[in-house]
Design an enzyme around this catalytic site. Sequence first.
Site, PDB file in Angstrom:
ATOM      1  N   ASP A 320      34.491  37.386  47.815  1.00 51.99           N
ATOM      2  CA  ASP A 320      35.779  36.706  47.831  1.00 51.99           C
ATOM      3  C   ASP A 320      36.937  37.689  47.674  1.00 51.99           C
ATOM      4  O   ASP A 320      36.837  38.673  46.935  1.00 51.99           O
ATOM      5  CB  ASP A 320      35.816  35.678  46.697  1.00 51.99           C
ATOM      6  N   GLU A 373      35.544  38.424  52.809  1.00 53.48           N
ATOM      7  CA  GLU A 373      36.730  37.611  53.093  1.00 53.48           C
ATOM      8  C   GLU A 373      37.912  38.567  53.026  1.00 53.48           C
ATOM      9  O   GLU A 373      38.459  38.842  51.961  1.00 53.48           O
ATOM     10  CB  GLU A 373      36.905  36.482  52.078  1.00 53.48           C
TER      11      GLU A 373
END
Length: 640
Positions: A320, A373
């Site tokens: 993330d 990401e």
Amino acid sequence: MKQIKAIHYDITRFSDMDIYLFKEGTHVKLYDKLGSHPMRREGVEGVYFAVWAPNASSVSVAGDFNGYDPLAHPLKIRGDESGIWEGFIEEAEIGQTYKYHIVGYDGRHFDKADPYAKYAEKPPRSASRIWSVDDYRWSDKEWMNRRKERNAHDKPISTYEVHLGSWRRKVEEGNRSLTYVEAAHELAEYLVQMNYTHVEIMPITEFPFEGSWGYQVTGYFAPTARYGTPQEFMLFVDTMHAHDIGVIMDWVPSHFVTDGHGLINFDGTCLYEHEDPRLGYHPEWKSAIFNYGRNEVRAFLISSAMYWLEKYHIDGIRVDAVASMLYLNYARKEGEWIPNKYGGNENLEAIAFLKQLNETVYGAFEDIFTIAEESTAYPMVTRPVYAGGLGFGFKWNMGWMHDTLKYFKLDPIHRQHHHHQITFSMWYAFDENFVLPLSHDEVVHMKGSLINKMPGDENQKFANLRAMFAYMIAHPGKKLLFMGGEFAQWREWNFEESLDWHLLENPRHKGVQKLVGDLNDLYRRERALHQYDEKHEGFEWIDDRDYQHNILAFIRKSDNPDETVLVVCNFADAVYEDYRIGVPYDGEWKEIFNSQSGQYEGWDITNRHSLKAERVECHGRDFSISLRLPPLGVIFLKRS
């Protein structure tokens, strides 16, 4: 209270090499050493505890076994300058809760959850729980033996992103979430029905605040107790594998929660985070940022990733907020950040950590993959570390996502003026190994659901959504869709409520669901749609210039010319009869998919018969076909 026995210090799980690797930042299995470990010592059952707190003046273990008396069981610091405190407690047992009672160098007292705990109390309670995961008996040998093939870059990877707490709920039982066991069986069957290859679960590493969706972590080695025990989460993964579904885990090494029982100010000092808020505090998320320059912190994070891969058989890790790690000035104004030693904004320590992470996990598990990401144009995210890259397997294509959604939000009459938005992604489609994401971030915070982003009346909204999903499958890159989008949920996602499954009683919603399942099946069956997802060889424009009609035409290719798939997209709200398209080969072309087919509750404007290629030059090709293009529709054709 029963009499408390003495704590034993003449036992350790650390060798000299363990300590050396820990200090060096290259010990990647710290979960075998630090934390709580039930064990037998000279015929006596008990629990060994070890915690890193180098700046503490004292550390003890307070738990169920001593009435949470902070003085009952002090730990002893090792004499090797590792900063590790350890001890063996006979009274402690599996299932009991505990915290470390830490006295800082300045006399302040802290009660901290174990950073290496394998299990925790169910929030809002925050103690760690003594646990072992070594008794689970896996039944996924067949999956693990062929996982390398299933995770290969030339294979189809179509992922369903899920928030376990809100996918389905037991409304009749107080609107509770499904357990790991319940979700395992219900979700696995649904994924098979929908022809997905993988499921990506939003963070299940233990976290205190439900509204963070799991992205504010306290337990980097513990699956959240909200849905069950660690063994029950293992059963979840095992069940997915039994249904030929790979499991991708959302993992958050970019920042951590500032709740008092967590990692923040762990031993009375900024141990895991930077002391300077310009480096150690995230202004956007109000969380702490890891100090990637500290060897022991890097070893902690890499051990976390390794733990899920080894102990839980996780097949992929989605990292993330990588962009927030790469740049020192991320979400900061001028004067709120400190340049690196060269004067730039790159976080050199975080970059080195990410490279070490990928080299480590791929070195240990060649059949898994990592996903970044990463929302910027940082170069070579998915190139090997030895070639100067960050070493990720895949990267989310945020540019494709933003441009695609912007384009589809437009009324068709205006799309001709924004044609570049829908074609631009092909210019960089092969610069990285991309995943095309339509994720949870796009259906929250007043952004509107996918169906509500679409223009027009209800008929047009559904047609546009079906066309967008078809375009996504046809576009080079692996696929990801967040739950609810596959049946056109009207509402934005709400983490406290179940998806609106009742909508499937409506034929239009049911039609979208069938379309997504059929597209996934087509993507899996047709090698031309996935073999060269990351290579120029797999894509070729037929026509990208017909902006006046809002039409795109291209082919997807495999290493076998007979498998070529022709894709024609009509993003205008008009039927085009006898529209001529150049084709790469002679022969008969048959429509194998049409997003406006009646079986999807579309307008049933199709090409029902095979189309014979004629020797009529078009789009620079010797042969062409004349076909019927449905409005707001995408069709796939293949030589029959």
